[in-house]
Design a protein around this motif. Structure first.
Motif, mmCIF file in Angstrom:
data_model
loop_
_atom_site.group_PDB
_atom_site.id
_atom_site.type_symbol
_atom_site.label_atom_id
_atom_site.label_comp_id
_atom_site.label_asym_id
_atom_site.label_seq_id
_atom_site.Cartn_x
_atom_site.Cartn_y
_atom_site.Cartn_z
ATOM 1 N N ASN A 83 -1.033 2.084 0.225
ATOM 2 C CA ASN A 83 -0.323 1.008 -0.469
ATOM 3 C C ASN A 83 1.095 0.853 0.073
ATOM 4 O OD1 ASN A 83 -2.436 0.332 -2.324
ATOM 5 N ND2 ASN A 83 -2.011 2.265 -3.342
ATOM 6 N N PRO A 84 1.567 -0.391 0.148
ATOM 7 C CA PRO A 84 2.892 -0.631 0.734
ATOM 8 C C PRO A 84 4.020 -0.106 -0.148
ATOM 9 C CG PRO A 84 2.025 -2.656 -0.200
ATOM 10 C CD PRO A 84 0.939 -1.633 -0.305
ATOM 11 N N ARG A 85 5.123 0.248 0.511
ATOM 12 C CA ARG A 85 6.360 0.626 -0.179
ATOM 13 C C ARG A 85 7.490 -0.167 0.465
ATOM 14 N NH1 ARG A 85 7.172 6.757 -1.250
ATOM 15 N NH2 ARG A 85 8.418 5.859 -2.891
ATOM 16 N N TYR A 86 8.481 -0.493 -0.324
ATOM 17 C CA TYR A 86 9.617 -1.250 0.177
ATOM 18 C C TYR A 86 10.905 -0.502 -0.129
ATOM 19 C CZ TYR A 86 6.320 -4.968 0.909
ATOM 20 O OH TYR A 86 5.245 -5.688 1.353
ATOM 21 N N ILE A 87 11.878 -0.656 0.748
ATOM 22 C CA ILE A 87 13.172 -0.008 0.594
ATOM 23 C C ILE A 87 14.243 -1.090 0.622
ATOM 24 C CG2 ILE A 87 14.785 1.677 1.550
ATOM 25 C CD1 ILE A 87 12.239 2.871 3.011
ATOM 26 N N PHE A 88 15.033 -1.152 -0.430
ATOM 27 C CA PHE A 88 16.109 -2.132 -0.566
ATOM 28 C C PHE A 88 17.447 -1.410 -0.456
ATOM 29 C CE2 PHE A 88 12.462 -3.752 -2.813
ATOM 30 C CZ PHE A 88 12.434 -5.089 -2.484
ATOM 31 N N THR A 89 18.360 -1.958 0.347
ATOM 32 C CA THR A 89 19.711 -1.416 0.446
ATOM 33 C C THR A 89 20.666 -2.470 -0.082
ATOM 34 O OG1 THR A 89 19.068 -0.144 2.388
ATOM 35 C CG2 THR A 89 21.437 -0.413 1.994
ATOM 36 N N PHE A 90 21.591 -2.020 -0.928
ATOM 37 C CA PHE A 90 22.516 -2.936 -1.590
ATOM 38 C C PHE A 90 23.936 -2.784 -1.067
ATOM 39 C CE2 PHE A 90 18.846 -2.494 -4.287
ATOM 40 C CZ PHE A 90 18.558 -3.818 -4.580
ATOM 41 N N ASP A 91 24.784 -3.722 -1.444
ATOM 42 C CA ASP A 91 26.143 -3.801 -0.912
ATOM 43 C C ASP A 91 27.011 -2.579 -1.215
ATOM 44 O OD1 ASP A 91 26.183 -4.464 -3.604
ATOM 45 O OD2 ASP A 91 27.687 -6.035 -3.370
ATOM 46 N N ASP A 92 26.624 -1.757 -2.160
ATOM 47 C CA ASP A 92 27.369 -0.526 -2.449
ATOM 48 C C ASP A 92 26.722 0.686 -1.770
ATOM 49 O OD1 ASP A 92 25.072 -0.266 -3.939
ATOM 50 O OD2 ASP A 92 26.101 0.280 -5.804
ATOM 51 N N ASN A 93 25.832 0.426 -0.799
ATOM 52 C CA ASN A 93 25.089 1.437 -0.033
ATOM 53 C C ASN A 93 24.051 2.199 -0.857
ATOM 54 O OD1 ASN A 93 26.152 0.923 2.538
ATOM 55 N ND2 ASN A 93 28.009 2.036 1.997
ATOM 56 N N THR A 94 23.725 1.698 -2.033
ATOM 57 C CA THR A 94 22.633 2.263 -2.814
ATOM 58 C C THR A 94 21.317 1.886 -2.150
ATOM 59 O OG1 THR A 94 23.876 2.052 -4.862
ATOM 60 C CG2 THR A 94 21.499 2.244 -5.072
ATOM 61 N N THR A 95 20.409 2.847 -2.032
ATOM 62 C CA THR A 95 19.079 2.597 -1.498
ATOM 63 C C THR A 95 18.075 2.797 -2.623
ATOM 64 O OG1 THR A 95 19.717 3.341 0.701
ATOM 65 C CG2 THR A 95 17.372 3.319 0.211
ATOM 66 N N VAL A 96 17.216 1.800 -2.819
ATOM 67 C CA VAL A 96 16.230 1.821 -3.887
ATOM 68 C C VAL A 96 14.851 1.621 -3.270
ATOM 69 C CG1 VAL A 96 15.467 0.677 -5.994
ATOM 70 C CG2 VAL A 96 17.909 0.889 -5.522
ATOM 71 N N LYS A 97 13.904 2.472 -3.668
ATOM 72 C CA LYS A 97 12.537 2.382 -3.147
ATOM 73 C C LYS A 97 11.585 1.969 -4.260
ATOM 74 C CE LYS A 97 13.317 6.119 0.119
ATOM 75 N NZ LYS A 97 12.887 7.448 0.559
ATOM 76 N N THR A 98 10.516 1.284 -3.867
ATOM 77 C CA THR A 98 9.463 0.999 -4.841
ATOM 78 C C THR A 98 8.649 2.271 -5.040
ATOM 79 O OG1 THR A 98 7.971 0.183 -3.108
ATOM 80 C CG2 THR A 98 9.312 -1.459 -4.262
#
Length: 86
Positions: free
Chosen positions: A24-39
């Motif tokens: 199953n796919p997973r996604y990684i989001f990086t935000f402007d405060d350098n926080t990384t969030v994964k599904t």
């Protein structure tokens, strides 16, 4: 106890991560405060996500929980409507 929080941040990058052991796919989001969030692994809702580039440079609302002391995981992510009009 892992309490879910809600955050609103600007997404600067979205990439498809390594698939779970079940494929199953997973996604990684990086935000402007350098926080990384994964599904979360094996989350069926990710099949409803738009392509990664549609999240980049947009304001995003997401729910998250911190797992294993560091990893920030999400089970909900949404592009804010105002951001879509930019």
């Amino acid at each position: 106890m892992n309490t879910k929080q809600i955050a609103i941040r600007d997404c600067i990058e979205c990439v498809r991560g390594k698939s779970s052991v079940n494929g199953n796919p997973r996604y990684i989001f990086t935000f402007d405060d350098n926080t990384t969030v994964k599904t979360e692994a094996n989350a069926g809702w990710v099949y409803g996500l738009s392509s990664c580039h549609s999240y980049e440079n947009k304001r995003i609302t997401f729910k998250y929980v911190i797992r294993k002391g560091k990893q920030i995981m999400t089970d909900f992510i949404l592009i804010d409507e105002e951001s879509e009009n930019d």
